[in-house]
Design a protein around this motif. Sequence first.
Motif, mmCIF file in Angstrom:
data_model
loop_
_atom_site.group_PDB
_atom_site.id
_atom_site.type_symbol
_atom_site.label_atom_id
_atom_site.label_comp_id
_atom_site.label_asym_id
_atom_site.label_seq_id
_atom_site.Cartn_x
_atom_site.Cartn_y
_atom_site.Cartn_z
ATOM 1 N N VAL A 50 0.216 0.968 3.275
ATOM 2 C CA VAL A 50 1.627 1.281 3.058
ATOM 3 C C VAL A 50 2.498 0.118 3.514
ATOM 4 O O VAL A 50 3.443 -0.290 2.812
ATOM 5 C CB VAL A 50 2.017 2.581 3.797
ATOM 6 C CG1 VAL A 50 3.510 2.848 3.647
ATOM 7 C CG2 VAL A 50 1.216 3.757 3.274
ATOM 8 N N ASP A 51 2.174 -0.464 4.676
ATOM 9 C CA ASP A 51 2.928 -1.612 5.178
ATOM 10 C C ASP A 51 2.819 -2.795 4.224
ATOM 11 O O ASP A 51 3.816 -3.486 3.964
ATOM 12 C CB ASP A 51 2.413 -2.014 6.566
ATOM 13 C CG ASP A 51 2.731 -0.967 7.626
ATOM 14 O OD1 ASP A 51 3.684 -0.184 7.401
ATOM 15 O OD2 ASP A 51 2.021 -0.916 8.646
ATOM 16 N N GLN A 52 1.635 -3.033 3.701
ATOM 17 C CA GLN A 52 1.442 -4.145 2.781
ATOM 18 C C GLN A 52 2.217 -3.929 1.486
ATOM 19 O O GLN A 52 2.802 -4.870 0.926
ATOM 20 C CB GLN A 52 -0.053 -4.323 2.474
ATOM 21 C CG GLN A 52 -0.386 -5.551 1.642
ATOM 22 C CD GLN A 52 -0.061 -6.845 2.374
ATOM 23 O OE1 GLN A 52 -0.380 -6.998 3.559
ATOM 24 N NE2 GLN A 52 0.583 -7.785 1.680
ATOM 25 N N CYS A 53 2.245 -2.687 1.017
ATOM 26 C CA CYS A 53 2.983 -2.364 -0.208
ATOM 27 C C CYS A 53 4.479 -2.608 -0.004
ATOM 28 O O CYS A 53 5.146 -3.190 -0.878
ATOM 29 C CB CYS A 53 2.728 -0.912 -0.602
ATOM 30 S SG CYS A 53 3.648 -0.361 -2.052
ATOM 31 N N MET A 54 5.009 -2.189 1.124
ATOM 32 C CA MET A 54 6.429 -2.407 1.408
ATOM 33 C C MET A 54 6.739 -3.893 1.536
ATOM 34 O O MET A 54 7.784 -4.374 1.070
ATOM 35 C CB MET A 54 6.833 -1.657 2.681
ATOM 36 C CG MET A 54 6.834 -0.147 2.527
ATOM 37 S SD MET A 54 7.616 0.722 3.921
ATOM 38 C CE MET A 54 6.482 0.296 5.245
ATOM 39 N N PHE A 55 5.828 -4.654 2.144
ATOM 40 C CA PHE A 55 6.037 -6.090 2.300
ATOM 41 C C PHE A 55 6.030 -6.786 0.945
ATOM 42 O O PHE A 55 6.881 -7.653 0.660
ATOM 43 C CB PHE A 55 4.953 -6.671 3.207
ATOM 44 C CG PHE A 55 5.049 -8.161 3.388
ATOM 45 C CD1 PHE A 55 5.952 -8.706 4.294
ATOM 46 C CD2 PHE A 55 4.238 -9.014 2.642
ATOM 47 C CE1 PHE A 55 6.046 -10.079 4.448
ATOM 48 C CE2 PHE A 55 4.335 -10.397 2.795
ATOM 49 C CZ PHE A 55 5.240 -10.927 3.702
ATOM 50 N N ASP A 56 5.076 -6.425 0.084
ATOM 51 C CA ASP A 56 4.958 -7.072 -1.225
ATOM 52 C C ASP A 56 6.135 -6.768 -2.136
ATOM 53 O O ASP A 56 6.477 -7.564 -3.015
ATOM 54 C CB ASP A 56 3.665 -6.631 -1.914
ATOM 55 C CG ASP A 56 2.419 -7.137 -1.180
ATOM 56 O OD1 ASP A 56 2.548 -8.102 -0.390
ATOM 57 O OD2 ASP A 56 1.337 -6.555 -1.387
ATOM 58 N N SER A 57 6.759 -5.602 -1.965
ATOM 59 C CA SER A 57 7.860 -5.216 -2.854
ATOM 60 C C SER A 57 9.224 -5.663 -2.352
ATOM 61 O O SER A 57 10.235 -5.390 -2.992
ATOM 62 C CB SER A 57 7.877 -3.692 -3.025
ATOM 63 O OG SER A 57 8.067 -3.050 -1.774
ATOM 64 N N GLY A 58 9.260 -6.374 -1.198
ATOM 65 C CA GLY A 58 10.547 -6.878 -0.721
ATOM 66 C C GLY A 58 10.698 -6.860 0.774
ATOM 67 O O GLY A 58 11.601 -7.487 1.318
ATOM 68 N N GLY A 59 9.824 -6.125 1.452
ATOM 69 C CA GLY A 59 9.899 -6.085 2.903
ATOM 70 C C GLY A 59 10.983 -5.168 3.419
ATOM 71 O O GLY A 59 11.763 -4.595 2.652
ATOM 72 N N THR A 60 11.053 -5.050 4.744
ATOM 73 C CA THR A 60 12.030 -4.159 5.366
ATOM 74 C C THR A 60 12.892 -4.864 6.410
ATOM 75 O O THR A 60 13.784 -4.250 6.990
ATOM 76 C CB THR A 60 11.311 -2.980 6.051
ATOM 77 O OG1 THR A 60 10.403 -3.496 7.041
ATOM 78 C CG2 THR A 60 10.551 -2.142 5.047
ATOM 79 N N THR A 61 12.636 -6.141 6.634
ATOM 80 C CA THR A 61 13.383 -6.848 7.675
ATOM 81 C C THR A 61 14.481 -7.731 7.107
ATOM 82 O O THR A 61 15.588 -7.772 7.648
ATOM 83 C CB THR A 61 12.420 -7.703 8.525
ATOM 84 O OG1 THR A 61 11.706 -8.603 7.658
ATOM 85 C CG2 THR A 61 11.428 -6.805 9.254
#
Length: 222
Positions: A50-61
């Motif tokens: 899930v973390d990798q998916c969020m990072f690949d799609s634009g990140g959260t930071t």
Amino acid sequence: HGQDVVGEKYWRYVNYFLDNCDTETSFPTSANSACALAGLSAAGIDSSQVDQCMFDSGGTTADNVNQLLQGEIDAKAERGIVVIPTVYVNTVVMRGSISDQTVFSTICSGFLDGTSPEICRQCANCFDVTGCVSAGGVCGGSSPGGGGGGEKKGGISVGTLFLSLFLTVGVMGAGGFMYYKRTQREMRDQVRGILAEYMPLDDGAEGGAQMTARSGNNVAQI
């Protein structure tokens, strides 16, 4: 969602989140994601994926556009979705209330006559549709129509259709009869009013009322 059971895991996570994390003290934040991680673990989802998916799609930071989230927002606007959740059946959006009964009926109504799955007939008139489907077509509750699942035509049982037609004809017939009686009553009242206006003339003529005519010095009585 197929053999990977992704959908099942997702809904397990959603249920866990609603039961345990949807409070002011436990709602996940960037600084405290313990409850969300516990929900992923309980649902059998690898949090690192899930973390990798969020990072690949634009990140959260960083201040970047999340491509997956933006894609969902664009699709929502293109399809004219105004409320969430929204259910689509055969690319057509469902309007009105969303429940297991309405979704089940809409899906079964999408089949041509004679091509719907057997489960549609078996659970058509069951109050507990979810339980009936889970039990393989066995209705554990009483049916609205007082019996088992009957054949459906366009999502409506034959008994319901005939009952609706009977009630419609009965209401229309009663309305027509009441209108006819009111029209007759109004007509009688109008006739009585007209007769009442002419009755004094007739009474005066029958009572021998005299009319006097004067011409110069001559007077005549009629």
